[in-house]
Design an enzyme around this catalytic site. Structure first.
Site, PDB file in Angstrom:
ATOM      1  N   SER A 214       0.825  -1.217   0.000  1.00 48.90           N
ATOM      2  CA  SER A 214       0.000   0.000   0.000  1.00 48.90           C
ATOM      3  C   SER A 214       0.856   1.262   0.000  1.00 48.90           C
ATOM      4  CB  SER A 214      -0.972  -0.005   1.175  1.00 48.90           C
ATOM      5  OG  SER A 214      -0.305  -0.198   2.403  1.00 48.90           O
TER       6      SER A 214
ATOM      7  N   HIS B 157      -2.521  -8.664   2.005  1.00 46.07           N
ATOM      8  CA  HIS B 157      -2.085  -7.444   2.718  1.00 46.07           C
ATOM      9  C   HIS B 157      -3.168  -7.130   3.778  1.00 46.07           C
ATOM     10  CE1 HIS B 157       0.089  -3.845   3.480  1.00 46.07           C
ATOM     11  NE2 HIS B 157      -0.229  -3.116   2.426  1.00 46.07           N
TER      12      HIS B 157
ATOM     13  N   ARG C 253       3.353  -5.624  16.767  1.00 41.49           N
ATOM     14  CA  ARG C 253       1.993  -5.058  16.772  1.00 41.49           C
ATOM     15  C   ARG C 253       1.008  -6.108  17.285  1.00 41.49           C
ATOM     16  NH1 ARG C 253       1.881  -3.255  10.535  1.00 41.49           N
ATOM     17  NH2 ARG C 253       2.685  -5.391  10.434  1.00 41.49           N
TER      18      ARG C 253
ATOM     19  N   HIS D 253       5.303 -13.098   6.932  1.00 41.47           N
ATOM     20  CA  HIS D 253       5.588 -11.692   6.637  1.00 41.47           C
ATOM     21  C   HIS D 253       6.756 -11.591   5.667  1.00 41.47           C
ATOM     22  CE1 HIS D 253       6.187  -7.370   7.172  1.00 41.47           C
ATOM     23  NE2 HIS D 253       4.930  -7.375   7.595  1.00 41.47           N
TER      24      HIS D 253
ATOM     25  N   ASP E  43      -2.463  -8.815  11.674  1.00 44.33           N
ATOM     26  CA  ASP E  43      -3.827  -9.175  11.291  1.00 44.33           C
ATOM     27  C   ASP E  43      -4.356 -10.426  11.990  1.00 44.33           C
ATOM     28  OD1 ASP E  43      -3.908  -7.042   9.454  1.00 44.33           O
ATOM     29  OD2 ASP E  43      -2.758  -8.233   8.031  1.00 44.33           O
TER      30      ASP E  43
HETATM   31  N1  NMX Z   1       0.217 -19.865   5.056  1.00 41.94           N
HETATM   32  C1  NMX Z   1       0.575 -20.739   4.088  1.00 41.94           C
HETATM   33  N2  NMX Z   1       1.626 -20.563   3.279  1.00 41.94           N
HETATM   34  C2  NMX Z   1       2.366 -19.477   3.491  1.00 41.94           C
HETATM   35  C3  NMX Z   1       2.092 -18.546   4.490  1.00 41.94           C
HETATM   36  C4  NMX Z   1       0.947 -18.760   5.281  1.00 41.94           C
HETATM   37  N3  NMX Z   1       0.561 -17.898   6.218  1.00 41.94           N
HETATM   38  N4  NMX Z   1       3.022 -17.556   4.460  1.00 41.94           N
HETATM   39  C5  NMX Z   1       3.860 -17.866   3.434  1.00 41.94           C
HETATM   40  N5  NMX Z   1       3.456 -19.030   2.857  1.00 41.94           N
HETATM   41  C6  NMX Z   1       4.016 -19.665   1.686  1.00 41.94           C
HETATM   42  C7  NMX Z   1       3.894 -18.725   0.489  1.00 41.94           C
HETATM   43  O1  NMX Z   1       2.586 -18.768  -0.049  1.00 41.94           O
HETATM   44  C8  NMX Z   1       4.989 -19.220  -0.417  1.00 41.94           C
HETATM   45  O2  NMX Z   1       4.529 -20.393  -1.061  1.00 41.94           O
HETATM   46  P1  NMX Z   1       4.817 -20.591  -2.652  1.00 41.94           P
HETATM   47  O3  NMX Z   1       6.287 -20.314  -2.832  1.00 41.94           O
HETATM   48  O4  NMX Z   1       4.426 -21.990  -2.907  1.00 41.94           O
HETATM   49  O5  NMX Z   1       3.992 -19.572  -3.349  1.00 41.94           O
HETATM   50  C9  NMX Z   1       6.068 -19.652   0.569  1.00 41.94           C
HETATM   51  O6  NMX Z   1       5.412 -19.837   1.835  1.00 41.94           O
HETATM   52  C10 NMX Z   1       7.173 -18.619   0.731  1.00 41.94           C
HETATM   53  O7  NMX Z   1       6.598 -17.350   1.033  1.00 41.94           O
HETATM   54  P2  NMX Z   1       7.337 -16.358   2.044  1.00 41.94           P
HETATM   55  O8  NMX Z   1       8.629 -15.978   1.424  1.00 41.94           O
HETATM   56  O9  NMX Z   1       7.370 -16.943   3.403  1.00 41.94           O
HETATM   57  O10 NMX Z   1       6.332 -15.122   2.133  1.00 41.94           O
HETATM   58  P3  NMX Z   1       6.170 -13.838   1.183  1.00 41.94           P
HETATM   59  O11 NMX Z   1       7.150 -12.804   1.595  1.00 41.94           O
HETATM   60  O12 NMX Z   1       6.176 -14.225  -0.262  1.00 41.94           O
HETATM   61  O13 NMX Z   1       4.685 -13.389   1.541  1.00 41.94           O
HETATM   62  C11 NMX Z   1       2.866 -12.945   3.006  1.00 41.94           C
HETATM   63  C12 NMX Z   1       4.366 -12.770   2.754  1.00 41.94           C
HETATM   64  C13 NMX Z   1       2.468 -12.088   4.194  1.00 41.94           C
HETATM   65  C14 NMX Z   1       2.099 -12.457   1.761  1.00 41.94           C
HETATM   66  C15 NMX Z   1       2.575 -14.441   3.278  1.00 41.94           C
HETATM   67  O14 NMX Z   1       3.246 -14.833   4.452  1.00 41.94           O
HETATM   68  C16 NMX Z   1       1.090 -14.742   3.406  1.00 41.94           C
HETATM   69  O15 NMX Z   1       0.443 -14.997   2.385  1.00 41.94           O
HETATM   70  N6  NMX Z   1       0.516 -14.707   4.641  1.00 41.94           N
HETATM   71  C17 NMX Z   1      -0.912 -14.876   4.849  1.00 41.94           C
HETATM   72  C18 NMX Z   1      -1.657 -13.592   4.527  1.00 41.94           C
HETATM   73  C19 NMX Z   1      -1.391 -12.519   5.553  1.00 41.94           C
HETATM   74  O16 NMX Z   1      -1.437 -12.728   6.753  1.00 41.94           O
HETATM   75  N7  NMX Z   1      -1.155 -11.292   5.070  1.00 41.94           N
HETATM   76  C20 NMX Z   1      -1.002 -10.119   5.957  1.00 41.94           C
HETATM   77  C21 NMX Z   1       0.418  -9.571   6.012  1.00 41.94           C
HETATM   78  C22 NMX Z   1       0.478  -8.384   6.931  1.00 41.94           C
HETATM   79  N8  NMX Z   1      -0.278  -7.249   6.411  1.00 41.94           N
HETATM   80  O17 NMX Z   1      -1.048  -6.670   7.130  1.00 41.94           O
HETATM   81  O18 NMX Z   1      -0.123  -6.864   5.262  1.00 41.94           O
HETATM   82  C1  MLT Z   2       2.125  -3.738   6.663  1.00 41.07           C
HETATM   83  O1  MLT Z   2       1.816  -3.274   7.764  1.00 41.07           O
HETATM   84  O2  MLT Z   2       2.220  -3.028   5.646  1.00 41.07           O
HETATM   85  C2  MLT Z   2       2.267  -5.213   6.535  1.00 41.07           C
HETATM   86  O3  MLT Z   2       2.778  -5.775   7.704  1.00 41.07           O
HETATM   87  C3  MLT Z   2       2.945  -5.667   5.278  1.00 41.07           C
HETATM   88  C4  MLT Z   2       4.379  -5.296   5.070  1.00 41.07           C
HETATM   89  O4  MLT Z   2       5.021  -4.616   5.849  1.00 41.07           O
HETATM   90  O5  MLT Z   2       4.912  -5.778   4.037  1.00 41.07           O
END
Ligand code: NMX
Ligand code: MLT
Length: 429
Positions: free
Chosen positions: A234, A264, A319, A310, A367
């Site tokens: 964002s 996100h 947080r 994350h 979250d």
């Molecule tokens: N559950 C299942 N699989 C996961 C999760 C999870 N919570 N977190 C990461 N992975 C998987 C991810 O999908 C990826 O799989 P593939 O390579 O097969 O596509 C693998 O682990 C490696 O990903 P990472 O390097 O650990 O994570 P990345 O930096 O790419 O993504 C998020 C970060 C936050 C997008 C990811 O952890 C996620 O999808 N979490 C769940 C959604 C979430 O909670 N989002 C909120 C983040 C905070 N915010 O407020 O923005």
């Molecule tokens: C945020 O607060 O923006 C989320 O934790 C996602 C991030 O920092 O990448």
């Protein structure tokens, strides 16, 4: 607003001087290499932006200037905005001046309500929030001044002016959307009151408003989500859009559209839905084994566990810890908070061994808990939770872009390459 404007000016001048020295002394210094993994992996870990409002340490979490979350979690959103944009907390006078300025600018124009009320009741609250902000874009002072011609050195002043106008209106706008969608459209007026941002939001939402701990939760909500350095979807989106000199209304709306994605900010809504599904299946007091089974089944279905993982953090999000402290103090018996705790007991271990250890961070992010607290106080329409996140995040967009314009940062435009180019290039290595 002289005090705030003067402090922002001084901060920009000092940062500009520092950057000029860096540029002159180390014009060709190498910060890092760009690998194929970086290019194909969402640029993860690639240091490619300067952001001075806040910084995320992988092991300690969010820093605003040199303050960690326990140092600022008891502040107001006004203090936090002042801190983000000037680098220091306001004095009592400065704070009072900012509060009264926001109060003066807080009314949302009538035409915005006409627009929002004409939309389908099935519209997501984040879409309405983004459209509400876009609908006010005609008021941009930056846009009007730019059309007449202003020097680059004035860009930040009108970005700040627009920012103050926009932030001031967010509680009324957001609460109005809540009431249009979930409370038969009856808006609550507070024009006689001298309320601050969090107070205005609490009052206008219109429920539990005599409960002081709900007001405290709203304040904490607006503080904890304010900024998370420059590279999150964002903030980065808002920076890219504002770098084209699209005004702050356009940039904030764009940033919020990124926040509205389930990976996100929407993850807070998805988390509440996740817990509700657990409760629907096992009742309001599921066992740890039942929670574990539900998590495993979710992963087996190819879905992510919302609220976990994350891109930068490698520990439990501070947080999350801050919200947990609030929950333990105010609603420790809430079934939703109890299930959050049970998930915290089982998910990290499961994610550690999931996909051969591919998940970079198995710990909870903000979250995983924030929605459960709102739910406890009666905000059960969880589609609204990302709007609560968004009100706060606009503080960061505004501070980041005011400073970026003050530093005359250029339009953001990385180079992309084709797969054919990549193949050809790598063949030559
Ligand atoms: N559950 C299942 N699989 C996961 C999760 C999870 N919570 N977190 C990461 N992975 C998987 C991810 O999908 C990826 O799989 P593939 O390579 O097969 O596509 C693998 O682990 C490696 O990903 P990472 O390097 O650990 O994570 P990345 O930096 O790419 O993504 C998020 C970060 C936050 C997008 C990811 O952890 C996620 O999808 N979490 C769940 C959604 C979430 O909670 N989002 C909120 C983040 C905070 N915010 O407020 O923005
Ligand atoms: C945020 O607060 O923006 C989320 O934790 C996602 C991030 O920092 O990448």
């Amino acid at each position: 607003m002289e005090k705030l404007i003067e402090k922002v000016k001084r901060r920009i001048e000092s940062l500009a001087q520092e950057l000029e020295h860096i540029y002159n002394d180390y014009p060709e210094a190498v910060i890092g290499e760009i690998t194929v993994k970086n290019i194909l992996g969402g640029m993860r870990g690639m240091k490619s932006l300067v952001c001075n409002t806040s910084y995320v340490d992988p092991y300690k979490g969010l820093f605003i200037s040199d303050l960690e979350i326990p140092d600022f979690e008891d502040k107001s959103p006004e203090e936090i905005f002042f801190l983000l944009v000037t680098g220091s907390l306001p004095s009592v006078d400065e704070l009072n001046e900012l509060k009264s300025e926001f109060n003066k600018r807080s009314r949302v124009p009538q035409h915005v309500w006409t627009t929002l009320k004409s939309m389908s009741q099935t519209t997501h609250p984040m879409t309405m929030f983004s459209i509400g902000i876009l609908a006010m874009e005609g008021e941009s002072v930056f846009k009007q001044k730019y059309a007449r011609g202003i020097p680059k050195s004035d860009y930040w002043k009108y970005t700040l002016e627009d920012s103050l106008n926009l932030i001031a209106k967010l509680p009324e706008l957001a609460a109005g959307i809540y009431r249009i969608l979930f409370m038969n459209g009856e808006l609550i007026d507070t024009s006689d009151e001298k309320l601050d941002l969090a107070g205005n939001l609490t009052y206008r939402l219109g429920f539990n408003r005599h409960n002081p701990s709900f007001a405290d939760l709203n304040r904490l909500y607006l503080v904890l989500h304010c900024d998370h350095e420059g590279g999150n979807v964002s903030a980065f989106t808002s920076r890219v859009v504002n770098s084209a000199l699209s005004n702050i209304y356009l940039a904030a709306s764009a940033g919020l559209n990124g926040l509205a994605g389930p990976l996100h900010g929407l993850a807070n809504q998805v988390c509440l839905n996740f817990i509700t599904c657990i409760h629907d299946q096992f009742g309001n007091n599921p066992t740890v084994d039942q929670v574990r089974d539900f998590v495993t089944a979710t992963l087996d279905a190819g879905k992510v566990i919302p609220g976990y993982g994350h891109a930068v953090l490698r520990v439990t999000d501070p947080r999350f810890t801050s919200f947990m402290k609030f929950g333990d103090a105010h609603c420790s018996d809430s079934p939703y908070l109890q299930t959050v705790k049970k998930l915290f007991q089982v998910v990290p271990d499961i994610l550690r061994s999931y996909k051969g250890g591919k998940v970079a961070n198995p710990w909870p992010n903000v979250d995983a808990i924030s929605g459960s607290l709102l739910y406890h106080y009666g905000m059960t329409h969880y589609e609204f939770y990302t709007v609560m996140f968004g009100i706060s995040r606009v503080l960061g967009f505004c501070a980041q872009n005011t400073i970026a314009r003050g530093l005359h940062q250029p339009i953001i435009r990385p180079k992309s390459v084709t797969t054919a180019w990549l193949k050809e290039y790598l063949k030559k290595q």
